[in-house]
Scaffold this active site. Structure first.
Site, PDB file in Angstrom:
ATOM      1  N   TYR A 160      54.528  28.332  41.951  1.00  0.00           N
ATOM      2  CA  TYR A 160      53.809  29.144  42.944  1.00  0.00           C
ATOM      3  C   TYR A 160      54.324  28.817  44.347  1.00  0.00           C
ATOM      4  O   TYR A 160      54.654  29.717  45.127  1.00  0.00           O
ATOM      5  CB  TYR A 160      52.306  28.859  42.842  1.00  0.00           C
ATOM      6  CG  TYR A 160      51.457  29.590  43.854  1.00  0.00           C
ATOM      7  CD1 TYR A 160      51.196  30.947  43.713  1.00  0.00           C
ATOM      8  CD2 TYR A 160      50.899  28.919  44.946  1.00  0.00           C
ATOM      9  CE1 TYR A 160      50.410  31.623  44.646  1.00  0.00           C
ATOM     10  CE2 TYR A 160      50.114  29.583  45.872  1.00  0.00           C
ATOM     11  CZ  TYR A 160      49.870  30.936  45.719  1.00  0.00           C
ATOM     12  OH  TYR A 160      49.095  31.597  46.641  1.00  0.00           O
ATOM     13  N   LYS A 164      56.189  31.347  47.150  1.00  0.00           N
ATOM     14  CA  LYS A 164      55.659  31.660  48.480  1.00  0.00           C
ATOM     15  C   LYS A 164      56.614  31.146  49.570  1.00  0.00           C
ATOM     16  O   LYS A 164      56.695  31.750  50.646  1.00  0.00           O
ATOM     17  CB  LYS A 164      54.256  31.068  48.649  1.00  0.00           C
ATOM     18  CG  LYS A 164      53.207  31.715  47.731  1.00  0.00           C
ATOM     19  CD  LYS A 164      52.970  33.195  48.030  1.00  0.00           C
ATOM     20  CE  LYS A 164      51.740  33.738  47.317  1.00  0.00           C
ATOM     21  NZ  LYS A 164      51.485  35.160  47.568  1.00  0.00           N
TER      22      LYS A 164
HETATM   23  N1  LIG Z   1      42.453  32.990  47.078  1.00  0.00           N
HETATM   24  C1  LIG Z   1      43.079  32.065  47.806  1.00  0.00           C
HETATM   25  O1  LIG Z   1      42.504  31.019  48.155  1.00  0.00           O
HETATM   26  C2  LIG Z   1      44.511  32.270  48.248  1.00  0.00           C
HETATM   27  C3  LIG Z   1      45.124  31.233  48.965  1.00  0.00           C
HETATM   28  C4  LIG Z   1      46.436  31.408  49.406  1.00  0.00           C
HETATM   29  C5  LIG Z   1      47.108  32.586  49.128  1.00  0.00           C
HETATM   30  N2  LIG Z   1      46.497  33.574  48.420  1.00  0.00           N
HETATM   31  C6  LIG Z   1      47.259  34.810  48.173  1.00  0.00           C
HETATM   32  O2  LIG Z   1      46.473  35.931  48.524  1.00  0.00           O
HETATM   33  C7  LIG Z   1      46.796  37.044  47.673  1.00  0.00           C
HETATM   34  C8  LIG Z   1      45.527  37.578  47.031  1.00  0.00           C
HETATM   35  O3  LIG Z   1      44.870  36.493  46.366  1.00  0.00           O
HETATM   36  P1  LIG Z   1      43.446  36.684  45.646  1.00  0.00           P
HETATM   37  O4  LIG Z   1      42.783  35.368  45.657  1.00  0.00           O
HETATM   38  O5  LIG Z   1      42.758  37.880  46.178  1.00  0.00           O
HETATM   39  O6  LIG Z   1      43.954  36.951  44.151  1.00  0.00           O
HETATM   40  P2  LIG Z   1      43.287  37.784  42.953  1.00  0.00           P
HETATM   41  O7  LIG Z   1      41.810  37.926  43.148  1.00  0.00           O
HETATM   42  O8  LIG Z   1      43.808  37.148  41.712  1.00  0.00           O
HETATM   43  O9  LIG Z   1      43.933  39.239  43.125  1.00  0.00           O
HETATM   44  C9  LIG Z   1      45.310  39.392  42.953  1.00  0.00           C
HETATM   45  C10 LIG Z   1      45.653  40.864  43.018  1.00  0.00           C
HETATM   46  O10 LIG Z   1      47.056  40.985  42.754  1.00  0.00           O
HETATM   47  C11 LIG Z   1      47.215  41.902  41.671  1.00  0.00           C
HETATM   48  N3  LIG Z   1      48.417  41.634  40.886  1.00  0.00           N
HETATM   49  C12 LIG Z   1      48.699  40.549  40.120  1.00  0.00           C
HETATM   50  N4  LIG Z   1      49.883  40.711  39.504  1.00  0.00           N
HETATM   51  C13 LIG Z   1      50.352  41.924  39.888  1.00  0.00           C
HETATM   52  C14 LIG Z   1      51.509  42.677  39.582  1.00  0.00           C
HETATM   53  N5  LIG Z   1      52.441  42.231  38.739  1.00  0.00           N
HETATM   54  N6  LIG Z   1      51.655  43.892  40.160  1.00  0.00           N
HETATM   55  C15 LIG Z   1      50.729  44.391  41.012  1.00  0.00           C
HETATM   56  N7  LIG Z   1      49.577  43.738  41.316  1.00  0.00           N
HETATM   57  C16 LIG Z   1      49.411  42.521  40.758  1.00  0.00           C
HETATM   58  C17 LIG Z   1      45.979  41.742  40.832  1.00  0.00           C
HETATM   59  O11 LIG Z   1      45.839  42.844  39.950  1.00  0.00           O
HETATM   60  P3  LIG Z   1      45.137  42.660  38.481  1.00  0.00           P
HETATM   61  O12 LIG Z   1      43.665  42.690  38.728  1.00  0.00           O
HETATM   62  O13 LIG Z   1      45.645  43.811  37.700  1.00  0.00           O
HETATM   63  O14 LIG Z   1      45.597  41.333  37.942  1.00  0.00           O
HETATM   64  C18 LIG Z   1      44.929  41.684  41.932  1.00  0.00           C
HETATM   65  O15 LIG Z   1      44.649  42.960  42.414  1.00  0.00           O
HETATM   66  C19 LIG Z   1      47.822  36.523  46.668  1.00  0.00           C
HETATM   67  O16 LIG Z   1      49.122  36.850  47.094  1.00  0.00           O
HETATM   68  C20 LIG Z   1      47.606  35.012  46.718  1.00  0.00           C
HETATM   69  O17 LIG Z   1      48.756  34.274  46.349  1.00  0.00           O
HETATM   70  C21 LIG Z   1      45.214  33.444  47.978  1.00  0.00           C
END
Ligand SMILES: NC(=O)c1ccc[n+]([C@@H]2O[C@H](COP(=O)([O-])OP(=O)(O)OC[C@H]3O[C@@H](n4cnc5c(N)ncnc54)[C@H](OP(=O)(O)O)[C@@H]3O)[C@@H](O)[C@H]2O)c1
Length: 256
Positions: A160, A164
Site C-alpha cells: 500500500y 501511494k
Molecule cells: N480511510 C482512511 O483513513 C484513509 C487514510 C489514508 C488514505 N485513504 C485513501 O482515501 C481513499 C478512500 O478511502 P476510503 O477509506 O473511503 O475507502 P473505502 O471506504 O474502502 O472506499 C474505497 C472506494 O474505492 C473504490 N474502489 C476500490 N477498488 C476499485 C477499483 N478497482 N476501481 C474503482 N473503484 C474502486 C471502492 O469501490 P467498491 O465499493 O466497489 O469496493 C470504494 O468506492 C483511498 O484512496 C484510500 O487509500 C484513506
C-alpha cells in the site's frame, strides 16, 4: 452564467468518495457530480442520492481494468464536454500490512494497479475533458503511508505504502508537466478517517501495537463527513503555488 463546477470523483459509492459527492451536491445546486462505482446497480446510497439530485451522474468504472477506463469517454460524452475537478479517490488497502520480505508479487501488483496505474490511466482519459475548463484541478487522494520522509516502521504497509508513494510522485511529475497549461495537480492525505475500511484497518493496527500508539491513532480519527468537508475547502482554495505538492487534509504541506 452558472456558478457550478463539474466534479469527477472515482470510487464514490462509499467512504470518503461518497461523502465528497454528497458535499458537492449540497454545496451548490449548479454543481454537476460525476460519481463512479464499480457496480452501479448495487451502489444503493449513491442511487438514492441520484433520485434526489438530477445533477448527479453515476458512471461505471473499475480503475484496474483498461477497457473500463476507456469506456469513460463514451459514458461522459452525453453528459458533459468538460470536467473542472478530478478527484482520484478510488483505492484499496487490501490485507496490506505486510513487510518487504513477506509480501507476495500478487499483492504488490494489486496495489500498484488500483492505487497508482489506474489513477494515471484515468487521468489520461479525463485530460481532454479537463482542458475544456479553466479550473484544471487534479487531486490524487493519497496517504501519509506513502511519505518516504515520514516512514514509520511501527506500521508496515509495504505494498500500500509503495502504491501511494508512486501516486505522490505522479502528482509531482504531472504538476510539472502540465503547469504551463494551467493545471494544478496535488496529492493529499485525507486524514485517519473512520470509513468502514479505515476503521477496520486501524483496529487491526491497534491490536498489534501498544496502548500509547492506539490512543494516538484514536486521537487522529476524523469522520468521512469531516474529511470531505476539509478536502473540499482545500480543493476550493488550491492555487498554482500548491501545484505539485503533497498536502495534509487541513492544507499543511507534507514531506514527500
Ligand atoms: N480511510 C482512511 O483513513 C484513509 C487514510 C489514508 C488514505 N485513504 C485513501 O482515501 C481513499 C478512500 O478511502 P476510503 O477509506 O473511503 O475507502 P473505502 O471506504 O474502502 O472506499 C474505497 C472506494 O474505492 C473504490 N474502489 C476500490 N477498488 C476499485 C477499483 N478497482 N476501481 C474503482 N473503484 C474502486 C471502492 O469501490 P467498491 O465499493 O466497489 O469496493 C470504494 O468506492 C483511498 O484512496 C484510500 O487509500 C484513506
Amino acid at each position: 452564467m452558472t456558478t457550478g463546477k463539474t466534479y469527477f470523483i472515482s470510487g464514490a459509492n462509499r467512504g470518503i468518495g461518497f461523502e465528497l459527492a454528497k458535499h458537492y451536491l449540497e454545496a451548490n445546486p449548479d454543481n454537476i457530480v460525476l460519481a463512479t462505482a464499480r457496480f452501479p446497480a448495487s451502489a444503493t446510497a449513491l442511487n438514492e442520492l441520484a433520485v434526489k439530485n438530477s445533477n448527479l451522474h453515476i458512471l461505471k468504472l473499475d480503475v484496474s481494468d483498461e477497457a473500463s477506463i476507456a469506456s469513460i469517454d463514451s459514458q461522459l460524452k452525453d453528459i458533459t464536454d468538460g470536467v473542472d475537478v478530478f478527484v482520484s479517490n478510488a483505492g484499496i488497502f487490501s490485507e496490506s500490512r505486510g513487510t518487504v520480505l513477506s509480501t507476495p508479487a500478487e499483492k504488490w501488483d494489486k496495489h500498484l494497479k488500483v492505487n497508482t496505474v489506474g489513477p494515471i490511466l484515468l487521468f489520461q482519459a479525463l485530460y481532454p475533458y479537463l482542458t475544456k475548463r479553466v479550473t484544471k484541478k487534479v487531486v490524487f487522494i493519497s496517504s501519509v503511508a506513502g511519505s518516504v520522509a515520514s516512514f514509520n516502521p511501527a506500521f508496515p504497509t509495504d505494498s500500500y505504502g509503495l502504491s501511494k508513494t508512486g501516486l505522490n510522485f505522479i502528482a509531482k511529475a504531472a504538476g510539472a508537466e502540465l503547469a504551463s497549461e494551467g493545471f494544478i495537480v496535488i496529492a493529499v492525505h485525507p486524514g485517519v478517517v473512520s470509513t468502514e475500511r479505515g476503521t477496520k484497518t486501524f483496529d487491526e493496527i491497534k491490536a498489534d501495537t501498544n496502548d500509547e500508539v492506539a490512543a494516538f491513532l484514536d486521537s487522529l480519527m476524523i469522520t468521512p463527513e469531516e474529511s470531505a468537508s476539509f478536502l473540499s475547502k482545500l480543493i476550493d482554495e488550491l492555487n498554482e503555488e500548491k501545484n505539485g505538492s503533497f498536502l495534509n487534509y487541513d492544507g499543511k504541506t507534507l514531506p514527500y
